[in-house]
Design an enzyme around this catalytic site. Structure first.
Site, PDB file in Angstrom:
ATOM      1  N   ASP A  42      48.443  45.774  39.165  1.00 53.18           N
ATOM      2  CA  ASP A  42      49.822  45.946  38.842  1.00 53.18           C
ATOM      3  C   ASP A  42      50.878  47.151  38.787  1.00 53.18           C
ATOM      4  O   ASP A  42      51.953  47.075  38.893  1.00 53.18           O
ATOM      5  CB  ASP A  42      50.157  45.234  37.443  1.00 53.18           C
ATOM      6  CG  ASP A  42      49.731  43.519  37.594  1.00 53.18           C
ATOM      7  OD1 ASP A  42      49.299  43.332  38.770  1.00 53.18           O
ATOM      8  OD2 ASP A  42      49.648  42.643  36.465  1.00 53.18           O
TER       9      ASP A  42
ATOM     10  N   ARG B 267      60.929  37.581  36.468  1.00 58.36           N
ATOM     11  CA  ARG B 267      59.721  36.953  36.061  1.00 58.36           C
ATOM     12  C   ARG B 267      58.942  37.862  35.093  1.00 58.36           C
ATOM     13  O   ARG B 267      58.539  37.306  34.220  1.00 58.36           O
ATOM     14  CB  ARG B 267      58.631  36.951  37.156  1.00 58.36           C
ATOM     15  CG  ARG B 267      59.019  35.715  38.166  1.00 58.36           C
ATOM     16  CD  ARG B 267      58.044  35.343  39.163  1.00 58.36           C
ATOM     17  NE  ARG B 267      56.615  35.594  38.134  1.00 58.36           N
ATOM     18  CZ  ARG B 267      55.595  36.231  38.777  1.00 58.36           C
ATOM     19  NH1 ARG B 267      55.626  36.714  39.969  1.00 58.36           N
ATOM     20  NH2 ARG B 267      54.477  36.328  37.877  1.00 58.36           N
TER      21      ARG B 267
ATOM     22  N   LYS C 124      53.684  40.288  28.956  1.00 56.21           N
ATOM     23  CA  LYS C 124      53.758  39.124  29.374  1.00 56.21           C
ATOM     24  C   LYS C 124      52.647  38.322  29.646  1.00 56.21           C
ATOM     25  O   LYS C 124      52.495  36.985  29.422  1.00 56.21           O
ATOM     26  CB  LYS C 124      54.877  39.273  30.710  1.00 56.21           C
ATOM     27  CG  LYS C 124      54.554  38.158  31.720  1.00 56.21           C
ATOM     28  CD  LYS C 124      55.277  38.431  33.139  1.00 56.21           C
ATOM     29  CE  LYS C 124      54.332  39.044  34.150  1.00 56.21           C
ATOM     30  NZ  LYS C 124      53.280  37.776  34.792  1.00 56.21           N
ATOM     31  N   ASN C 125      51.557  39.118  30.179  1.00 56.73           N
ATOM     32  CA  ASN C 125      50.343  38.430  30.956  1.00 56.73           C
ATOM     33  C   ASN C 125      49.640  37.925  29.606  1.00 56.73           C
ATOM     34  O   ASN C 125      48.866  36.921  29.617  1.00 56.73           O
ATOM     35  CB  ASN C 125      49.506  39.448  31.576  1.00 56.73           C
ATOM     36  CG  ASN C 125      50.061  39.475  33.096  1.00 56.73           C
ATOM     37  OD1 ASN C 125      51.017  38.743  33.217  1.00 56.73           O
ATOM     38  ND2 ASN C 125      49.470  40.542  33.712  1.00 56.73           N
TER      39      ASN C 125
ATOM     40  N   ARG D 192      44.211  34.001  45.818  1.00 60.33           N
ATOM     41  CA  ARG D 192      44.015  33.398  44.169  1.00 60.33           C
ATOM     42  C   ARG D 192      43.142  32.164  43.855  1.00 60.33           C
ATOM     43  O   ARG D 192      43.699  31.316  43.174  1.00 60.33           O
ATOM     44  CB  ARG D 192      45.389  33.458  43.558  1.00 60.33           C
ATOM     45  CG  ARG D 192      46.153  34.780  43.978  1.00 60.33           C
ATOM     46  CD  ARG D 192      47.501  35.040  42.992  1.00 60.33           C
ATOM     47  NE  ARG D 192      47.077  35.709  41.877  1.00 60.33           N
ATOM     48  CZ  ARG D 192      47.882  36.113  40.940  1.00 60.33           C
ATOM     49  NH1 ARG D 192      49.152  36.007  41.187  1.00 60.33           N
ATOM     50  NH2 ARG D 192      47.428  36.446  39.885  1.00 60.33           N
TER      51      ARG D 192
ATOM     52  N   CYS E 194      49.329  32.832  46.517  1.00 56.99           N
ATOM     53  CA  CYS E 194      50.867  33.330  46.211  1.00 56.99           C
ATOM     54  C   CYS E 194      51.098  34.599  47.185  1.00 56.99           C
ATOM     55  O   CYS E 194      50.218  34.745  48.026  1.00 56.99           O
ATOM     56  CB  CYS E 194      51.084  33.496  45.008  1.00 56.99           C
ATOM     57  SG  CYS E 194      50.168  35.207  44.307  1.00 56.99           S
TER      58      CYS E 194
HETATM   59  C1  UD1 Z   1      45.889  38.438  36.116  1.00 49.57           C
HETATM   60  C2  UD1 Z   1      47.130  38.939  35.899  1.00 49.57           C
HETATM   61  C3  UD1 Z   1      47.681  39.766  37.186  1.00 49.57           C
HETATM   62  C4  UD1 Z   1      46.827  40.829  37.443  1.00 49.57           C
HETATM   63  C5  UD1 Z   1      45.137  40.159  37.612  1.00 49.57           C
HETATM   64  C6  UD1 Z   1      44.274  41.396  37.917  1.00 49.57           C
HETATM   65  C7  UD1 Z   1      47.997  37.196  34.530  1.00 49.57           C
HETATM   66  C8  UD1 Z   1      48.941  36.157  33.987  1.00 49.57           C
HETATM   67  N1  UD1 Z   1      48.293  37.780  35.558  1.00 49.57           N
HETATM   68  O1  UD1 Z   1      45.939  37.840  37.185  1.00 49.57           O
HETATM   69  O2  UD1 Z   1      49.081  40.364  36.867  1.00 49.57           O
HETATM   70  O3  UD1 Z   1      47.254  41.417  38.744  1.00 49.57           O
HETATM   71  O4  UD1 Z   1      45.032  39.508  36.396  1.00 49.57           O
HETATM   72  O5  UD1 Z   1      44.427  42.407  36.652  1.00 49.57           O
HETATM   73  O6  UD1 Z   1      47.274  37.650  33.561  1.00 49.57           O
HETATM   74  N2  UD1 Z   1      39.090  35.696  41.795  1.00 49.57           N
HETATM   75  C9  UD1 Z   1      38.284  34.952  42.496  1.00 49.57           C
HETATM   76  N3  UD1 Z   1      37.842  33.680  42.167  1.00 49.57           N
HETATM   77  C10 UD1 Z   1      38.591  33.310  40.869  1.00 49.57           C
HETATM   78  C11 UD1 Z   1      39.463  33.921  40.217  1.00 49.57           C
HETATM   79  C12 UD1 Z   1      39.621  35.250  40.658  1.00 49.57           C
HETATM   80  O7  UD1 Z   1      37.758  35.443  43.511  1.00 49.57           O
HETATM   81  O8  UD1 Z   1      38.106  32.051  40.751  1.00 49.57           O
HETATM   82  C13 UD1 Z   1      39.465  36.995  42.396  1.00 49.57           C
HETATM   83  C14 UD1 Z   1      41.122  37.133  42.856  1.00 49.57           C
HETATM   84  O9  UD1 Z   1      41.195  36.647  44.143  1.00 49.57           O
HETATM   85  C15 UD1 Z   1      41.404  38.499  42.736  1.00 49.57           C
HETATM   86  C16 UD1 Z   1      40.412  38.932  41.326  1.00 49.57           C
HETATM   87  O10 UD1 Z   1      39.555  37.868  41.249  1.00 49.57           O
HETATM   88  O11 UD1 Z   1      40.869  39.093  43.696  1.00 49.57           O
HETATM   89  C17 UD1 Z   1      41.144  39.237  40.246  1.00 49.57           C
HETATM   90  O12 UD1 Z   1      41.700  38.190  39.735  1.00 49.57           O
HETATM   91  P1  UD1 Z   1      42.266  37.365  38.520  1.00 49.57           P
HETATM   92  O13 UD1 Z   1      41.556  38.520  37.482  1.00 49.57           O
HETATM   93  O14 UD1 Z   1      41.769  35.969  38.153  1.00 49.57           O
HETATM   94  O15 UD1 Z   1      43.777  37.471  38.264  1.00 49.57           O
HETATM   95  P2  UD1 Z   1      44.404  36.586  37.587  1.00 49.57           P
HETATM   96  O16 UD1 Z   1      44.004  36.205  36.327  1.00 49.57           O
HETATM   97  O17 UD1 Z   1      45.148  35.473  38.197  1.00 49.57           O
END
Ligand code: UD1
Length: 456
Positions: A320, A412, A34-35, A133, A128
């Protein structure tokens, strides 16, 4: 048998009736990731040509992303697990609030839309259930590539200000290894002028999958899967036919299903290298794992012992799988410490597992789990996607009937979850239906008749 849950508490919302079992056996087919697929779909915005993605799971998240892309002007057609996309004519660069909010991952459209059209307005995705996030890493990187980005009334407005109307290659160092930010910036950089380096990049397999798709579209990308990625921008990308990787989180969830029921199960297709952290922990608690090419077989010991986990970016233990693994530890012998390091609010399964008689002490993001001999069936409500899988797994390990609500979370991210479990011996009945909102995808078949024969 333990008591059957009182049916009076159930309203019209769909729910699962799970009759706990003692033994599973057979083979489960793993769906596409999915991701990965969500981001591969966004990558279609980078080219005027057609893209075909194979191995696309049928999930609500995919349907929402499809709806969003259609709003943008992308023609989409789905046939079984194949998705045809054509972003030949992009109609809008201002994304609708309702769809971006329904799917946080849709924010990655910012990179390709900005790179291709020179401007984009996209509502802040917001927090969320599992955490705040933030998105500042996406924005910081796009600014480094020459975009002007302002946030006005909750909308991120980005535009290219250079005379040449292209993003400029840049040297970007991420403050955290964000999967989403790495994906946004890779996609933006493929159409930028010059070379982009992303340091401290996320190394998740989904990043490699995205890079492989983009390379098949003509992009030049080096080092995806490591913490330093180099992209040499191109004027244009072409179309492609590409298959998404198998879902490592779904595979990990089913390995845990086998462990929690102390049953032997085989899964395929998988990429074993993507499952290293979960395999290591399952072996440590007493399961034996046998890998043959793209298939994996798990044979759990009769009694599993508690082990500690601490989540971290790939190749660490995936956040996850933290919730499903906690369900397993609730039934293991001894005490386990589980620390969630990636998201600040990802412990919603704890209250539900406690309702099932597990002994969990939660302090901040650290859970101390004292394994119990067996869990008790109960009436449960899923709080987020991975928690929903965790409580289904906990339920199949019990002796008796559980009721599980909050299925919109499960739908989802897990394709045919209960059907796959039933095929290997579970007894799960869904009351009410699944809604995938994907009817509109049947439109636009005529746009792909030329490709139909090629990919048949
Ligand atoms: C993706 C995955 C999700 C998984 C996560 C971590 C998808 C659709 N979702 O989410 O299933 O749990 O990776 O493996 O692929 N952060 C910041 N600043 C930013 C962006 C992120 O501080 O600008 C932090 C977030 O708060 C979190 C960490 O980085 O603590 C990881 O987030 P991120 O890797 O961005 O997760 P997603 O890409 O949203």
């Amino acid at each position: 048998m333990h008591s059957v849950v009182n049916a009076n508490i159930i309203n019209s919302e769909p729910y699962l009736e799970v009759d706990g079992i003692s033994y599973l056996s057979g083979n489960i087919k793993i769906s596409g990731a999915k991701n990965s697929v969500l981001v591969l779909m966004a990558a279609s915005l980078l080219t005027e040509e057609k893209l075909v993605i194979n191995n696309v799971p049928e999930l609500t998240d995919i349907a929402v992303m499809s709806n969003l892309l259609q709003e943008i002007g992308v023609s989409l057609y789905r046939e079984a697990n194949k998705l045809y996309l054509s972003s030949n004519s992009i109609k809008i660069t201002e994304l609708p609030y309702n769809l971006v909010h329904a799917l946080r991952a849709s924010f990655v459209c910012i990179g390709p839309l900005l790179a291709r059209k020179g401007e984009v307005k996209i509502p802040m995705p917001g927090g969320c259930r599992i955490g705040a996030r933030p998105i500042e890493e996406h924005i910081k990187g796009l600014k480094a590539m020459g975009a002007e980005v302002i946030i006005k009334d909750g909308v991120v407005c980005a535009q290219i200000i250079s005379q040449r109307k292209r993003l400029q290659g840049a040297h970007i160092k991420l403050n955290c290894q964000s999967v989403g930010a790495t994906e946004t910036l890779i996609m933006a950089a493929t159409l930028a002028e010059g070379e982009t380096i992303i340091e401290n990049a996320a190394q998740e397999p989904e990043i490699q999958d995205l890079a492989n798709l983009l390379i098949s579209m003509g992009a030049q990308i080096f080092g995806a899967g490591s913490s330093k990625i180099k992209i040499i921008g191109k004027q244009k990308l072409n179309g492609s036919i590409y298959s998404a990787i198998p879902d490592r989180i779904e595979a990990g969830t089913f390995l845990i299903a086998a462990a929690i029921t102390r049953s032997e199960l085989s899964l395929s297709p998988v990429i074993p290298a993507h499952l290293g952290a979960i395999i290591e922990k399952l072996e440590e608690c007493g399961c034996s794992i046998d890998i043959k090419e793209n298939a994996i077989k798990i044979t759990p010991g009769k009694e599993l012992k508690s082990v500690d986990i601490s989540t971290s970016p790939f190749p660490g233990f995936p956040t996850d799988l933290q919730a499903p693994f906690m369900a397993l530890m609730a039934t293991a012998k001894g005490t386990s410490t589980i620390i969630e390091n990636v998201f600040e609010n990802r412990m919603q399964h704890v209250s539900e597992l406690k309702r099932m008689g597990s002994s969990i002490h939660l302090s901040g993001n650290t859970a101390l789990i004292e394994g119990v001999k067996e869990l008790i069936p109960s009436c449960l409500s899923a709080g987020d996607l991975r928690s929903s899988a965790a409580i289904v797994l906990a339920s199949i390990s019990t002796k008796g009937r559980s009721i599980i609500k909050g299925l919109h979370h499960l739908d989802r991210g897990y394709e045919n979850f209960e059907e796959k479990l039933n095929k290997v011996g579970c007894n799960i009945v869904r009351k009410g239906s699944k809604i995938y909102q994907s009817e509109t995808m049947q439109k636009g078949l005529e746009d792909f008749t030329d490709l139909n024969q090629e990919v048949a």
